[in-house]
Scaffold this active site. Structure first.
Site, mmCIF file in Angstrom:
data_model
loop_
_atom_site.group_PDB
_atom_site.id
_atom_site.type_symbol
_atom_site.label_atom_id
_atom_site.label_comp_id
_atom_site.label_asym_id
_atom_site.label_seq_id
_atom_site.Cartn_x
_atom_site.Cartn_y
_atom_site.Cartn_z
ATOM 1 N N ASP A 98 0.863 -1.175 0.000
ATOM 2 C CA ASP A 98 0.000 0.000 0.000
ATOM 3 C C ASP A 98 0.904 1.231 0.000
ATOM 4 O OD1 ASP A 98 -2.440 1.558 0.408
ATOM 5 O OD2 ASP A 98 -3.241 -0.259 1.351
ATOM 6 N N ASP A 199 -3.079 4.621 -2.462
ATOM 7 C CA ASP A 199 -4.181 5.167 -1.678
ATOM 8 C C ASP A 199 -4.607 6.539 -2.214
ATOM 9 O OD1 ASP A 199 -5.651 4.652 0.913
ATOM 10 O OD2 ASP A 199 -4.875 6.650 1.338
ATOM 11 N N GLU A 254 -6.150 3.719 -6.272
ATOM 12 C CA GLU A 254 -7.467 3.850 -5.647
ATOM 13 C C GLU A 254 -8.023 5.199 -6.085
ATOM 14 O OE1 GLU A 254 -9.756 3.802 -1.359
ATOM 15 O OE2 GLU A 254 -8.030 5.064 -1.711
ATOM 16 N N HIS A 327 -11.298 -3.305 2.926
ATOM 17 C CA HIS A 327 -11.287 -2.908 4.332
ATOM 18 C C HIS A 327 -12.084 -1.632 4.603
ATOM 19 C CE1 HIS A 327 -8.413 -0.366 2.411
ATOM 20 N NE2 HIS A 327 -8.294 0.360 3.496
ATOM 21 N N ASP A 328 -12.554 -0.955 3.556
ATOM 22 C CA ASP A 328 -13.381 0.247 3.739
ATOM 23 C C ASP A 328 -14.855 -0.037 3.489
ATOM 24 O OD1 ASP A 328 -11.135 1.869 4.165
ATOM 25 O OD2 ASP A 328 -10.934 2.331 2.025
HETATM 26 O O1 TEU Z 1 -9.734 5.284 1.406
HETATM 27 C C1 TEU Z 1 -10.173 6.434 0.760
HETATM 28 C C2 TEU Z 1 -11.615 6.656 0.507
HETATM 29 O O2 TEU Z 1 -11.916 7.487 -0.301
HETATM 30 C C3 TEU Z 1 -12.716 5.948 1.204
HETATM 31 O O3 TEU Z 1 -12.679 4.603 0.968
HETATM 32 C C4 TEU Z 1 -12.869 6.372 2.645
HETATM 33 O O4 TEU Z 1 -11.837 5.904 3.465
HETATM 34 C C5 TEU Z 1 -14.133 5.933 3.295
HETATM 35 O O5 TEU Z 1 -14.277 4.554 3.163
HETATM 36 C C6 TEU Z 1 -15.319 6.673 2.819
HETATM 37 O O6 TEU Z 1 -16.472 6.095 3.326
HETATM 38 C C7 TEU Z 1 -8.378 5.137 1.631
HETATM 39 C C8 TEU Z 1 -8.110 3.923 2.498
HETATM 40 O O7 TEU Z 1 -8.510 2.767 1.824
HETATM 41 C C9 TEU Z 1 -8.778 4.131 3.818
HETATM 42 O O8 TEU Z 1 -8.697 3.011 4.644
HETATM 43 C C10 TEU Z 1 -8.147 5.337 4.475
HETATM 44 O O9 TEU Z 1 -8.820 5.648 5.653
HETATM 45 C C11 TEU Z 1 -8.153 6.556 3.569
HETATM 46 O O10 TEU Z 1 -7.778 6.265 2.230
HETATM 47 C C12 TEU Z 1 -7.177 7.588 4.074
HETATM 48 O O11 TEU Z 1 -5.870 7.136 3.877
#
Ligand code: TEU
Ligand code: CA
Length: 554
Positions: A98, A199, A254, A327-328
């Protein structure tokens, strides 16, 4: 279409905090991952995407990094990392790291320097602005609630944080920032890693002048609109020249908020930027008035439309990554299917079939291969995620959502639903830890766990194994072109894949009702490649069992 190893691969995402704890402190770690590498080998995945393991004060579980070239103490040491990488490579598994470079932790030395004075050489590594009429410099909202600006008394100025206040945004317009990030990336590549998952990479180029966003009634702060900014492609092409093109890597950006047109640039087949993007349209279809905080369910026709749009419009121009969960996101089974015990196994297999037969690189989020379900949280004390905790405070505080409703939404959509420990076996804490886990274990681990599923030929685990091995054998699964059939069906997701004279028909029943289907003539005499129900022969007119999935090849 050009053949590439990363198009033929299946990726497995490890969220290290919840994967396997080796020393009983309740937190997953690198030695824990090492102890489970044979499991991944058995499953047959080609690539691991490892969520952040770098040094971090863990305001956002490692997505707030204070040293990019050190391992988080709780996870182990750099020696453990080297051993883990070697262990993966010995098993033919590649490692994608990541890369979190839209922001750092506020404890990163760059930020510590930056905040110390206005003329510090690191000042311009971040966004510092004067307040406006005693308030924030602009009206931007943080993704984790509240303003995207935090006041810092050292220099009487504000800094920008699109995520938590402990995640200040890096200023990518500063060439020194880019150089430092690129040399850090080269350092990891020299170590022998095989790629990066980047990310929120679509947010690195901010709008010049940082203008106010549009406000709508009821809003306290506005959407910053920092997605696909003016220089993002220029910066990624520079990264490609300086780092990516020098190694044989797999890269996935992402890209929340990415459109088809933008995706064709990020993941263009000419290889100037990245290999593929994560787009989020299909996981935003079930949003409501308060965004993700809702109990709305996705409509199958809309899901088919969105998936098909990405399938057909990127073909030959860019490459898709395929995912229903990470994971989100909530557990895919609970969100897109049905996790009730009587349907759980069939439905998990059906969703896997639907996704893995599409064009693109499939991603399995840890536990998805077991049919793990959303973990129920009884109260807010059990919730750990900063996004859920902040949103609860903000939305119930404003009186727009009741506490009971918000708790229900957190159980349906909160990020912790899928962050609970991997369920290894039926022993205490699902075999994840000998101590007290950092977050609750889903109580259903006595029924749903890896040990039980490995011993059962009809399990979700064995079905995933088969899906993964089919991809190695059948090139049509990787390179075939996609066509949607029955777009108006409210129950079935049906599509074909075609490569030369090879053809697949994929039929998935998204409901708990028996559903009739008449196959196109050409598939009537075909053979079943994979399916989740027993079938004797194939009639032209078939009746699909609840959550049945069937793939026919001619
Ligand atoms: O996620 C970014 C993002 O835009 C979304 O997925 C957000 O975290 C959230 O789920 C909106 O509901 C990335 C990572 O995958 C996430 O775990 C981090 O918290 C975020 O970036 C910040 O680094
Ligand atoms: Ca541990």
């Amino acid at each position: 279409m050009e053949k590439k190893w990363w198009k033929e691969a299946v990726v497995y995402q490890i969220y290290p905090r919840s994967f396997m704890d080796s020393n009983g402190d309740g937190i997953g770690d690198l030695q824990g991952i090492i102890s489970r590498l044979d499991y991944l080998k058995e499953l047959g995945v080609d690539v691991v995407w490892l969520s952040p393991v770098y040094q971090s004060p863990n305001d956002d579980n490692g997505y707030d990094i204070s040293d990019y070239q050190a391992i988080m103490e709780e996870f182990g040491t750099m020696e453990d990392f080297d051993r883990m990488l070697q262990g993966m490579h010995e098993r033919g598994i590649k490692l994608v790291m990541d890369l979190v470079v839209n922001h750092t932790s506020d404890e990163h030395p760059w930020f510590v320097e930056s905040r110390s004075s206005k003329d510090n050489p690191y000042r311009d590594y971040y966004f510092w602005r004067e307040g406006k009429d005693g308030k924030e410099p602009n009206n931007w909202a943080s993704c984790f609630s509240g303003s995207a600006w935090k006041y810092d008394k050292t220099t009487d100025m504000y800094f920008l944080h699109l995520f938590s206040a402990k995640q200040p945004d890096l200023n990518w317009d500063n060439p020194r920032v880019r150089q430092d990030v690129f040399s850090m990336m080269n350092w990891w590549c020299e170590k022998g890693i095989d790629g990066f998952r980047m990310d929120v990479i679509s947010m690195i180029s901010k709008k010049p002048g940082l203008p106010d966003g549009q406000m709508f009634p009821g809003m306290v702060y506005a959407n910053p609109g920092c997605i696909n900014g003016p220089h993002v492609h220029e910066y990624l092409q520079e990264m490609n020249r300086e780092v990516l093109s020098r190694y044989d890597l797999m890269t996935v950006g992402e890209c929340a908020g990415v459109t088809i047109e933008e995706a064709k640039k990020y993941a263009s087949a000419d290889g100037k930027e990245l290999n593929m993007v994560f787009q989020f349209e299909h996981v935003e279809l079930d949003e409501g008035k308060f965004g993700k905080w809702t109990d709305r369910r996705v409509d199958l026709k809309e899901l088919k439309q969105t998936m098909s749009k990405w399938q057909t419009q990127l073909e030959g121009r860019a490459w898709n990554s395929l995912f229903f969960g990470n994971h989100d996101q909530p557990r895919s089974l609970s969100r897109f299917g049905c996790d009730a015990p009587e349907y759980r196994v069939d439905c998990a297999k059906m969703l896997a079939t639907c996704l893995h037969m599409m064009q693109g690189t499939p991603y399995i989020y840890q536990g998805e291969e077991l049919g793990m379900t959303n973990c129920p949280f009884d109260s807010l004390d059990e919730v750990r995620d900063i996004e859920s905790l902040n949103a609860f405070k903000e939305l119930t505080g404003m009186g727009v959502i009741t506490e009971a409703d918000m708790m229900r939404y957190i159980n349906l959509r909160g990020r912790d639903t899928s962050r609970t420990p991997m369920q290894w076996d039926g022993s205490r804490n699902a075999g994840f830890t000998a101590g007290t886990p950092w977050i609750k274990v889903n109580p259903n681990y006595t029924q749903i766990n890896a040990e039980a599923e490995m011993a059962d030929r009809d399990s979700v685990f064995h079905y995933y194994k088969k899906l993964i091995s089919l991809r190695k054998r059948e090139k049509v699964i990787v390179y075939g072109s996609y066509r949607l059939l029955e777009p108006d069906s409210e129950s079935l997701y049906v599509y074909t894949r075609t490569l030369g004279d090879e053809k697949l028909l994929v039929i998935c029943n998204f409901t708990e009702n028996e559903t009739a289907y008449e196959m196109p003539e050409e598939f009537a005499g075909g053979m079943v490649l994979i399916g989740n129900c027993r079938r004797e022969g194939l009639e032209k007119e078939i009746s699909l069992a609840p959550y049945e999935a069937l793939v026919i090849k001619v």
